[in-house]
Structures are given as structure tokens and as C-alpha cells.
Design a protein around this motif. Structure first.
Motif, PDB file in Angstrom:
ATOM      1  N   LYS A  16       0.795  -1.269  -0.097  1.00 21.33           N
ATOM      2  CA  LYS A  16       0.125  -0.071  -0.107  1.00 21.33           C
ATOM      3  C   LYS A  16       0.987   1.308  -0.002  1.00 21.33           C
ATOM      4  O   LYS A  16       1.537   1.547   1.003  1.00 21.33           O
ATOM      5  CB  LYS A  16      -0.912   0.113   1.204  1.00 21.33           C
ATOM      6  CG  LYS A  16      -1.603  -1.392   1.468  1.00 21.33           C
ATOM      7  CD  LYS A  16      -2.829  -1.351   0.202  1.00 21.33           C
ATOM      8  CE  LYS A  16      -4.030  -2.545   0.750  1.00 21.33           C
ATOM      9  NZ  LYS A  16      -4.922  -2.490  -0.170  1.00 21.33           N
ATOM     10  N   PRO A  17       0.777   2.155  -1.075  1.00 21.65           N
ATOM     11  CA  PRO A  17       1.486   3.329  -0.946  1.00 21.65           C
ATOM     12  C   PRO A  17       1.009   4.464  -0.093  1.00 21.65           C
ATOM     13  O   PRO A  17      -0.373   4.284   0.629  1.00 21.65           O
ATOM     14  CB  PRO A  17       1.264   3.735  -2.538  1.00 21.65           C
ATOM     15  CG  PRO A  17      -0.128   3.362  -2.912  1.00 21.65           C
ATOM     16  CD  PRO A  17      -0.238   1.977  -2.191  1.00 21.65           C
ATOM     17  N   GLY A  18       1.593   5.554  -0.029  1.00 27.63           N
ATOM     18  CA  GLY A  18       1.177   6.503   1.176  1.00 27.63           C
ATOM     19  C   GLY A  18       2.091   7.383   1.646  1.00 27.63           C
ATOM     20  O   GLY A  18       3.376   7.297   1.544  1.00 27.63           O
ATOM     21  N   ILE A  19       1.928   8.546   2.178  1.00 26.46           N
ATOM     22  CA  ILE A  19       2.818   9.506   2.928  1.00 26.46           C
ATOM     23  C   ILE A  19       2.937   9.144   4.306  1.00 26.46           C
ATOM     24  O   ILE A  19       2.091   8.437   4.943  1.00 26.46           O
ATOM     25  CB  ILE A  19       2.184  10.891   2.763  1.00 26.46           C
ATOM     26  CG1 ILE A  19       2.040  11.346   1.498  1.00 26.46           C
ATOM     27  CG2 ILE A  19       3.149  11.857   3.505  1.00 26.46           C
ATOM     28  CD1 ILE A  19       1.288  12.828   1.248  1.00 26.46           C
ATOM     29  N   SER A  20       4.134   9.216   4.680  1.00 26.40           N
ATOM     30  CA  SER A  20       4.643   8.909   6.134  1.00 26.40           C
ATOM     31  C   SER A  20       5.287  10.115   6.941  1.00 26.40           C
ATOM     32  O   SER A  20       5.757  10.793   6.266  1.00 26.40           O
ATOM     33  CB  SER A  20       5.629   7.844   6.071  1.00 26.40           C
ATOM     34  OG  SER A  20       6.015   7.494   7.319  1.00 26.40           O
ATOM     35  N   GLY A  48      -3.995  12.228   7.808  1.00 23.88           N
ATOM     36  CA  GLY A  48      -4.714  11.288   6.750  1.00 23.88           C
ATOM     37  C   GLY A  48      -3.591  10.449   6.213  1.00 23.88           C
ATOM     38  O   GLY A  48      -4.027   9.783   5.212  1.00 23.88           O
ATOM     39  N   TRP A  49      -2.397  10.647   6.858  1.00 24.72           N
ATOM     40  CA  TRP A  49      -1.291   9.650   6.341  1.00 24.72           C
ATOM     41  C   TRP A  49      -1.404   8.327   6.904  1.00 24.72           C
ATOM     42  O   TRP A  49      -1.589   8.304   7.883  1.00 24.72           O
ATOM     43  CB  TRP A  49      -0.057  10.300   6.539  1.00 24.72           C
ATOM     44  CG  TRP A  49       0.145  11.652   5.869  1.00 24.72           C
ATOM     45  CD1 TRP A  49      -0.527  12.155   4.815  1.00 24.72           C
ATOM     46  CD2 TRP A  49       1.254  12.904   6.382  1.00 24.72           C
ATOM     47  NE1 TRP A  49      -0.179  13.586   4.840  1.00 24.72           N
ATOM     48  CE2 TRP A  49       0.866  13.801   5.660  1.00 24.72           C
ATOM     49  CE3 TRP A  49       2.074  12.763   7.273  1.00 24.72           C
ATOM     50  CZ2 TRP A  49       1.615  14.900   5.842  1.00 24.72           C
ATOM     51  CZ3 TRP A  49       3.045  13.776   7.436  1.00 24.72           C
ATOM     52  CH2 TRP A  49       2.527  14.927   6.687  1.00 24.72           C
ATOM     53  N   PRO A  50      -1.078   7.177   5.960  1.00 23.60           N
ATOM     54  CA  PRO A  50      -1.225   5.992   6.789  1.00 23.60           C
ATOM     55  C   PRO A  50       0.012   5.380   7.359  1.00 23.60           C
ATOM     56  O   PRO A  50      -0.228   4.206   8.009  1.00 23.60           O
ATOM     57  CB  PRO A  50      -1.277   5.099   5.451  1.00 23.60           C
ATOM     58  CG  PRO A  50      -0.792   5.725   4.418  1.00 23.60           C
ATOM     59  CD  PRO A  50      -0.847   7.260   4.728  1.00 23.60           C
ATOM     60  N   TYR A  51       1.165   6.258   7.401  1.00 21.15           N
ATOM     61  CA  TYR A  51       2.299   5.781   7.858  1.00 21.15           C
ATOM     62  C   TYR A  51       3.098   6.659   8.814  1.00 21.15           C
ATOM     63  O   TYR A  51       2.807   7.822   8.889  1.00 21.15           O
ATOM     64  CB  TYR A  51       3.215   5.276   6.930  1.00 21.15           C
ATOM     65  CG  TYR A  51       2.632   4.115   5.985  1.00 21.15           C
ATOM     66  CD1 TYR A  51       2.168   2.733   6.552  1.00 21.15           C
ATOM     67  CD2 TYR A  51       2.518   4.258   4.629  1.00 21.15           C
ATOM     68  CE1 TYR A  51       1.701   2.010   5.627  1.00 21.15           C
ATOM     69  CE2 TYR A  51       2.056   3.283   3.762  1.00 21.15           C
ATOM     70  CZ  TYR A  51       1.610   2.251   4.244  1.00 21.15           C
ATOM     71  OH  TYR A  51       1.217   1.214   3.511  1.00 21.15           O
ATOM     72  N   GLN A 238       6.699  19.716  -4.653  1.00 18.79           N
ATOM     73  CA  GLN A 238       7.586  18.468  -4.988  1.00 18.79           C
ATOM     74  C   GLN A 238       6.623  17.278  -4.617  1.00 18.79           C
ATOM     75  O   GLN A 238       7.014  16.093  -5.065  1.00 18.79           O
ATOM     76  CB  GLN A 238       8.581  18.407  -3.725  1.00 18.79           C
ATOM     77  CG  GLN A 238       9.936  19.397  -4.226  1.00 18.79           C
ATOM     78  CD  GLN A 238      10.785  19.672  -3.217  1.00 18.79           C
ATOM     79  OE1 GLN A 238      10.737  19.200  -1.966  1.00 18.79           O
ATOM     80  NE2 GLN A 238      11.816  20.554  -3.350  1.00 18.79           N
ATOM     81  N   PHE A 239       5.620  17.121  -4.095  1.00 18.24           N
ATOM     82  CA  PHE A 239       4.860  16.258  -3.594  1.00 18.24           C
ATOM     83  C   PHE A 239       4.180  15.605  -4.971  1.00 18.24           C
ATOM     84  O   PHE A 239       3.547  14.359  -5.301  1.00 18.24           O
ATOM     85  CB  PHE A 239       3.797  16.222  -2.532  1.00 18.24           C
ATOM     86  CG  PHE A 239       4.301  16.288  -1.319  1.00 18.24           C
ATOM     87  CD1 PHE A 239       4.324  15.042  -0.402  1.00 18.24           C
ATOM     88  CD2 PHE A 239       5.035  17.305  -0.780  1.00 18.24           C
ATOM     89  CE1 PHE A 239       4.725  15.242   0.666  1.00 18.24           C
ATOM     90  CE2 PHE A 239       5.679  17.434   0.444  1.00 18.24           C
ATOM     91  CZ  PHE A 239       5.378  16.419   1.165  1.00 18.24           C
ATOM     92  N   SER A 244       7.629   8.824  -5.796  1.00 27.73           N
ATOM     93  CA  SER A 244       7.900   8.126  -4.656  1.00 27.73           C
ATOM     94  C   SER A 244       6.634   7.291  -4.229  1.00 27.73           C
ATOM     95  O   SER A 244       5.848   8.144  -3.269  1.00 27.73           O
ATOM     96  CB  SER A 244       8.652   8.583  -3.384  1.00 27.73           C
ATOM     97  OG  SER A 244       9.121   7.414  -2.555  1.00 27.73           O
ATOM     98  N   PRO A 245       6.341   6.122  -4.182  1.00 29.12           N
ATOM     99  CA  PRO A 245       4.849   5.462  -3.840  1.00 29.12           C
ATOM    100  C   PRO A 245       4.847   5.817  -2.334  1.00 29.12           C
ATOM    101  O   PRO A 245       3.993   6.017  -1.852  1.00 29.12           O
ATOM    102  CB  PRO A 245       4.949   4.135  -4.422  1.00 29.12           C
ATOM    103  CG  PRO A 245       5.898   4.276  -5.470  1.00 29.12           C
ATOM    104  CD  PRO A 245       6.926   5.308  -5.412  1.00 29.12           C
ATOM    105  N   PHE A 246       6.111   5.586  -1.481  1.00 30.30           N
ATOM    106  CA  PHE A 246       6.125   5.926  -0.213  1.00 30.30           C
ATOM    107  C   PHE A 246       6.922   7.262  -0.262  1.00 30.30           C
ATOM    108  O   PHE A 246       8.238   7.301  -0.218  1.00 30.30           O
ATOM    109  CB  PHE A 246       6.930   4.642   0.450  1.00 30.30           C
ATOM    110  CG  PHE A 246       7.301   4.630   1.834  1.00 30.30           C
ATOM    111  CD1 PHE A 246       6.266   4.942   3.129  1.00 30.30           C
ATOM    112  CD2 PHE A 246       8.582   4.965   2.346  1.00 30.30           C
ATOM    113  CE1 PHE A 246       6.439   5.052   4.299  1.00 30.30           C
ATOM    114  CE2 PHE A 246       8.557   5.171   3.651  1.00 30.30           C
ATOM    115  CZ  PHE A 246       7.783   5.258   4.765  1.00 30.30           C
ATOM    116  N   MET A 247       6.084   8.172   0.189  1.00 30.14           N
ATOM    117  CA  MET A 247       6.490   9.573   0.371  1.00 30.14           C
ATOM    118  C   MET A 247       6.768   9.696   1.760  1.00 30.14           C
ATOM    119  O   MET A 247       5.572   9.915   2.502  1.00 30.14           O
ATOM    120  CB  MET A 247       5.510  10.363  -0.377  1.00 30.14           C
ATOM    121  CG  MET A 247       6.216  11.906  -0.507  1.00 30.14           C
ATOM    122  SD  MET A 247       7.160  12.208  -1.902  1.00 30.14           S
ATOM    123  CE  MET A 247       6.190  12.037  -3.354  1.00 30.14           C
TER     124      MET A 247
END
Length: 370
Positions: A16-20, A48-51, A238-239, A244-247
Motif C-alpha cells: 500500500k502506497p502513501g505518505i509517512s 490522513g497519512w497511513p504511516y 515536490q509532492f 515516490s510511492p512511499f513519500m
């Protein structure tokens, strides 16, 4: 990419991708305690970031003969932290020094992390691309996949397409990113608008964008808390521009709280259904448009020159869109943290004008009007 074998993971749906969020020493020296980690978990939940990435020293001192990547530092309540994160709908990653991986039984360590509910591992300081190290990368990623762990390599060589075979290798560093602002003057606007044409061609890069202590190059200084060169709008862009799938968003909760631009970081995605490069010149400027579902995102960046660009929205579907944009304020060339939020209705084929300060940017999200 296509020189690598097809996906070897039978069911990759767990990737699962997402921002951390990232509890590193970005805006202060490393603090490895329960309170600090909870603050970053709270940040991820609020945004609302998953990580949330738990960085170095969570297992004590690293790169030492006695380092044990299966033992938690005594001051940390890892079960409590992971339970707290779960209650906030956040999953955690952990950082590991590569020599400590070598001293461990990697398969057993991965099994342990899987039992904890860890989402992925960030492994650091390899700093080599010889054949032995390339083989090591493959072994690490394959074993991690067996235990449903994603991987982010830092201190890494550039991508070679192996993520086609093992897509749990979601990103890697191999780039002079925001982290360098702590000690270097080299992360300039020119550098940042060169990367999309050079390093990013090889694959995803963990630049760690999102610095909110924005400074003009003339006012920028190294130190703690860490600053970034260029404007707030540049960091937001930049986002979209960087892949980067994991940002990993680099800044601290206190630097995001109540700040202009956080709305965009709550909206932006890390995986895309379509990408358009609307304009660009190496080392000078770039504008990217990316689609996630029905929504579009636009990011534009310039070097140390002020710049006005016009882009035609001919890539949109028919119908109206609400465009919410974050643009350099008129005085962003003096106070680089200044950003203006605007909202308007646009349609396919409209031409919009982007005005950027020196080292500036533009970021927008476009949502269909129902």
C-alpha cells in the motif's frame, strides 16, 4: 524496468502506497521516547497519512556488535506504541542500519516485524553498488516480501528496475535530498529542478519533501531546526513532481500545525493513474500534472529565477473542476514561507497563469464539480 522479470509476488495487494510522518532529527536531534513517537503518530492521523516511520535508535545504539534489531530500546513501549498507532489507523515502519541486518537472522527478524504489524523497513548506509551488495539487496527484498514488509533503501544506489519483480521495494534514496539541508548548501532550487530530468528517470526517489521552514537562498543557514531553500509552494509542488510511492514528509508536527499548505498535504496522493509533463527545461523549471482517479494534481517548480508560465488544461475531462491552488505570495521572495490559497472553477482547455518567485513553486488539486 522491463529487463527485470515480471512480478514474483502472487498477490501484491498488501503493498500500500502513501505518505509517512518521520520522527527523525529533521527539526531537532533524535528523540527516541514514547511521547515523541506518539506526536508523530498523531500527525499522521491528523493529516490522513497511513504511516509513521520510527527512525534510528529504536533498538538502541546501531552499527555496534551488540546491536540487536529484534530487541526494543528499554525506554520504548513498542507494543503500546503500535497499539496506539493502530487505534489511529496508522501503521509504523522501522529504520535499521544494514550491518545490524547482517548480524541478525533476517528471516526471523522479518517474521517478528510481521507479528508486530510493521508495514515496512527502511535500511540505511549500504553506500555500495558492487555485485555483492546488489545480491544483498535482492535477498533482503525477497525475504521482506515473504513477510509482507515493504522496503525503503537509504544510502542506496540508484534504482535498477528490480521493483518490477518485487514491488514491495517501494522507493529508495540514492539522491541528495532534503536531509542534506542540515549540513549542506547544495540543495538549491537549481538542484531541485534538475532531479526530475536526471535521477528521477531511474525510478522512485525518497527525497523527503515537505520542509516548512522555508528560506530564500540568501537567508538560508544550516543547523537545527533544519531549514530548506526555496518557497513553501516549491515544497508542496515536490509532492507532485517527485515520484515516490512511499513519500516521507520531513518536518515536525509543530512546524505543520496551523500552517498554510497543510491542506494540500492532506489531499495529495503518491500513486498515479496518469502523468503529463506540461513543460520543462533541465535545471530551470518543470510543470507536472498527475491524475488519481478523477482528481488531478499540478506541481510546478522554478530555479533561482522568478518565472511566469502558462499551461493549458487540455488534459482534463469534459465538465467543470474546482481548482484549489497554493501559489507564491507577492512577497515570497522576501519571506519564503508566504503562500496564497486560491479557489476557482475551471474547465478543459482553460489556460492558467503560474507566477513563481525565485526558488518558487505552484501546487494545486483539481476536483470534478458534481
Amino acid at each position: 524496468m522491463n529487463l527485470n522479470d515480471p512480478c514474483a509476488i502472487a498477490d501484491p495487494s498488501w503493498i500500500k502506497p502513501g505518505i509517512s510522518a518521520w520522527d527523525h532529527w529533521w527539526s531537532g536531534e533524535v528523540k527516541v521516547d514514547n511521547e515523541t513517537i506518539r506526536q508523530y503518530i498523531d500527525l499522521a492521523a491528523e493529516m490522513g497519512w497511513p504511516y509513521q516511520l520510527i527512525d534510528w535508535q529504536w533498538y538502541g545504539m546501531f552499527n555496534k556488535p551488540e546491536a540487536d534489531i529484534t530487541k526494543v530500546a528499554p525506554q520504548l513501549d513498542m507494543p503500546g506504541l503500535l497499539a496506539y498507532a493502530k487505534s489511529k489507523n496508522v501503521r509504523c515502519w522501522v529504520w535499521i542500519y544494514y550491518t545490524d541486518v547482517n548480524r541478525a537472522d533476517w528471516d526471523k527478524a522479518c517474521a517478528l516485524y510481521e507479528s508486530w504489524g510493521i508495514a515496512g523497513v527502511k535500511i540505511d548506509f549500504m553506500d555500495s553498488d558492487d555485485q555483492e551488495m546488489v545480491n544483498w539487496y535482492h535477498r533482503i527484498v525477497m525475504t521482506a516480501a515473504k513477510h509482507h514488509l515493504m522496503v525503503d533503501f537509504h544510502g542506496a544506489y540508484k534504482p535498477d528496475g528490480f521493483r518490477r519483480t518485487y514491488p514491495n521495494l517501494v522507493t529508495r534514496e540514492g539522491v541528495m535530498g532534503n536531509e542534506y539541508n542540515k549540513w549542506s548548501l547544495r540543495v538549491t532550487p537549481e538542484h531541485m529542478v534538475t532531479l526530475p530530468f536526471t535521477r528521477m528517470l531511474a525510478g522512485p526517489m525518497d527525497f523527503t519533501p515537505g520542509g516548512f521552514l522555508n528560506r530564500t537562498p540568501e537567508k538560508f543557514v544550516n543547523g537545527t531546526p533544519a531549514q530548506v531553500q526555496g518557497t513553501r509552494a516549491l515544497q508542496l509542488a515536490q509532492f507532485v513532481v517527485y515520484d515516490s510511492p512511499f513519500m516521507v514528509a520531513c518536518d515536525s508536527p509543530k512546524n505543520y500545525k496551523g500552517q498554510d499548505g497543510t491542506e494540500f498535504l492532506k489531499k495529495v496522493k503518491t500513486m498515479w493513474d496518469d502523468t503529463k509533463i506540461l513543460n520543462g527545461q533541465v535545471g530551470e523549471f518543470i510543470t507536472s500534472a498527475r491524475r488519481s482517479g478523477n482528481d488531478w494534481f499540478i506541481g510546478s517548480m522554478t530555479n533561482s529565477e522568478a518565472r511566469t508560465l502558462e499551461i493549458k488544461l487540455d488534459f482534463l475531462n469534459d465538465g467543470k473542476y474546482q481548482m484549489v491552488a497554493f501559489e507564491d505570495a507577492p512577497d515570497a521572495d522576501i519571506n519564503a514561507e508566504k503562500v496564497i490559497r486560491t479557489a476557482r472553477t475551471i474547465t478543459k482547455g482553460d489556460i492558467i497563469q503560474i507566477k513563481m518567485a525565485p526558488g518558487g513553486g505552484f501546487a494545486a488539486y483539481l476536483v470534478p464539480v458534481k
